[in-house]
Design a protein around this motif. Structure first.
Motif, PDB file in Angstrom:
ATOM      1  N   VAL A  71      45.337  48.533  20.861  1.00 36.19           N
ATOM      2  CA  VAL A  71      46.776  48.848  20.915  1.00 36.19           C
ATOM      3  C   VAL A  71      47.548  47.541  21.039  1.00 36.19           C
ATOM      4  CG1 VAL A  71      48.586  50.122  22.100  1.00 36.19           C
ATOM      5  CG2 VAL A  71      46.253  51.044  22.034  1.00 36.19           C
ATOM      6  N   ARG A 127      52.039  50.232  20.423  1.00 37.40           N
ATOM      7  CA  ARG A 127      52.508  50.979  21.595  1.00 37.40           C
ATOM      8  C   ARG A 127      53.459  52.089  21.183  1.00 37.40           C
ATOM      9  NH1 ARG A 127      54.969  46.671  25.610  1.00 37.40           N
ATOM     10  NH2 ARG A 127      55.547  45.793  23.604  1.00 37.40           N
ATOM     11  N   GLY A 128      53.302  53.225  21.807  1.00 40.84           N
ATOM     12  CA  GLY A 128      54.160  54.368  21.529  1.00 40.84           C
ATOM     13  C   GLY A 128      53.607  55.312  20.474  1.00 40.84           C
ATOM     14  N   ARG A 167      48.465  62.321  28.800  1.00 40.75           N
ATOM     15  CA  ARG A 167      48.546  61.782  27.439  1.00 40.75           C
ATOM     16  C   ARG A 167      47.194  61.883  26.715  1.00 40.75           C
ATOM     17  NH1 ARG A 167      48.769  56.862  26.766  1.00 40.75           N
ATOM     18  NH2 ARG A 167      48.118  56.062  28.790  1.00 40.75           N
ATOM     19  N   THR A 191      51.595  58.524  22.961  1.00 44.04           N
ATOM     20  CA  THR A 191      52.402  57.459  23.568  1.00 44.04           C
ATOM     21  C   THR A 191      51.500  56.324  24.070  1.00 44.04           C
ATOM     22  OG1 THR A 191      53.794  59.272  24.389  1.00 44.04           O
ATOM     23  CG2 THR A 191      54.394  57.038  25.037  1.00 44.04           C
ATOM     24  N   LEU A 192      50.835  55.704  23.118  1.00 42.09           N
ATOM     25  CA  LEU A 192      49.837  54.690  23.450  1.00 42.09           C
ATOM     26  C   LEU A 192      50.415  53.548  24.267  1.00 42.09           C
ATOM     27  CD1 LEU A 192      47.899  54.556  20.081  1.00 42.09           C
ATOM     28  CD2 LEU A 192      46.918  55.140  22.314  1.00 42.09           C
ATOM     29  N   GLU A 193      49.597  53.079  25.205  1.00 39.30           N
ATOM     30  CA  GLU A 193      49.929  51.917  26.028  1.00 39.30           C
ATOM     31  C   GLU A 193      48.883  50.830  25.775  1.00 39.30           C
ATOM     32  OE1 GLU A 193      50.012  53.261  30.049  1.00 39.30           O
ATOM     33  OE2 GLU A 193      51.638  54.722  29.694  1.00 39.30           O
ATOM     34  N   LEU A 194      49.257  49.594  26.101  1.00 36.02           N
ATOM     35  CA  LEU A 194      48.322  48.490  25.882  1.00 36.02           C
ATOM     36  C   LEU A 194      46.996  48.743  26.589  1.00 36.02           C
ATOM     37  CD1 LEU A 194      50.674  45.371  26.259  1.00 36.02           C
ATOM     38  CD2 LEU A 194      49.896  46.475  24.156  1.00 36.02           C
ATOM     39  N   GLN A 251      50.572  57.553  18.499  1.00 41.92           N
ATOM     40  CA  GLN A 251      49.502  58.409  18.975  1.00 41.92           C
ATOM     41  C   GLN A 251      48.280  58.223  18.078  1.00 41.92           C
ATOM     42  OE1 GLN A 251      50.229  62.635  18.785  1.00 41.92           O
ATOM     43  NE2 GLN A 251      49.866  62.708  16.589  1.00 41.92           N
ATOM     44  N   ASP A 294      45.378  51.298  26.911  1.00 43.59           N
ATOM     45  CA  ASP A 294      44.505  52.295  26.277  1.00 43.59           C
ATOM     46  C   ASP A 294      43.513  51.647  25.317  1.00 43.59           C
ATOM     47  OD1 ASP A 294      47.336  54.561  25.965  1.00 43.59           O
ATOM     48  OD2 ASP A 294      45.916  54.282  27.624  1.00 43.59           O
TER      49      ASP A 294
END
Lengths: 114, 114
Positions: free
Chosen positions: A113, A15-16, A63, A80-83, A18, A85
């Motif tokens: 992720v 997470r977070g 994003r 800023t990856l999230e779960l 890229q 994604d």
């Protein structure tokens, strides 16, 4: 004739971070589309590029971005990856940009992720 | 907005039996309709498409689909299932003036029993 090539095929991020995914279309194809596939939301359109111009964009947050190069290769970036994604990202190429629907898909890049 | 509904997320058929996958759509303009197939760990492959003209469309691998405007349906059939037909099938519709953007149904996974 080589098909649509996507790299990398698998990747794991936290997470977070890229991520950048690459897509090489079939030779001569000028349109590249990106789709996200998840068990919950199914197949969703991200964006399409034709001759280096974004032609259409789906309903995703800022994003998610992409670009296309002069040789028609395309990249998509997720910052800023999230779960949520975590998904299979599919690239599809076509000679034209229109309602033909004759898209040729790659095998996808599977992003996890953590 | 367009939408596609596939009735039944899983279908089980015996080898040699009829395969029937249901697809209903909503569209404010004459639709272009498609069926794609996805084998495990692969991208999507176009089976057949309806744009204009003949409402019974034949595709690859013995599949065909019939466009019924009055029922807003585009069901996919194959007279005799083969073990190699085990895959996930997606119905999709395209929008006018939206390039290669496809709206997909949720998919139907087909299991073929020997």
């Amino acid at each position: 004739k080589a098909g649509v090539t996507q790299t990398p095929r698998y990747l794991i991020k936290t997470r977070g971070q890229q991520v950048t995914l690459s897509c090489s279309p079939i030779s001569g194809h000028r349109s590249v589309s990106w789709y996200q596939q998840t068990p919950g939301q199914g197949l969703q359109f991200l964006f399409e590029y034709f001759s280096e111009t974004q032609r259409n964009k789906g309903n995703f947050p800022g994003r998610f971005s992409g670009r296309q190069f002069s040789n028609s290769r395309s990249e998509m970036n997720v910052s800023t990856l999230e779960l949520g994604d975590s998904a299979l990202y599919l690239c599809a190429s076509s000679y034209l940009s229109g309602r033909t629907g004759e898209l040729f898909f790659g095998e996808g890049s599977r992003l996890t992720v953590l | 907005a367009q939408s596609v509904t596939q009735l039944g997320s899983h279908v089980s058929v015996s080898e040699g039996a009829l395969v029937l996958l249901r697809c209903n759509y909503s569209s404010s303009v004459p639709p272009y309709l498609f069926w794609y197939v996805q084998y495990p760990n692969q991208g999507l492959q176009l089976l057949l498409k309806y744009t204009t003209g003949a409402t019974l469309v034949k595709g690859i691998n013995g599949f065909e689909a019939e466009f019924k405007k009055s029922e807003t349906s585009f069901h996919l059939t194959k007279p005799s299932a083969h073990m190699s037909d085990a895959a996930e099938y997606f119905c999709a519709v395209s929008e006018e003036a939206a390039g290669n953007k496809l709206t997909f149904g949720g998919g139907t996974r087909v299991l073929v029993k020997p």
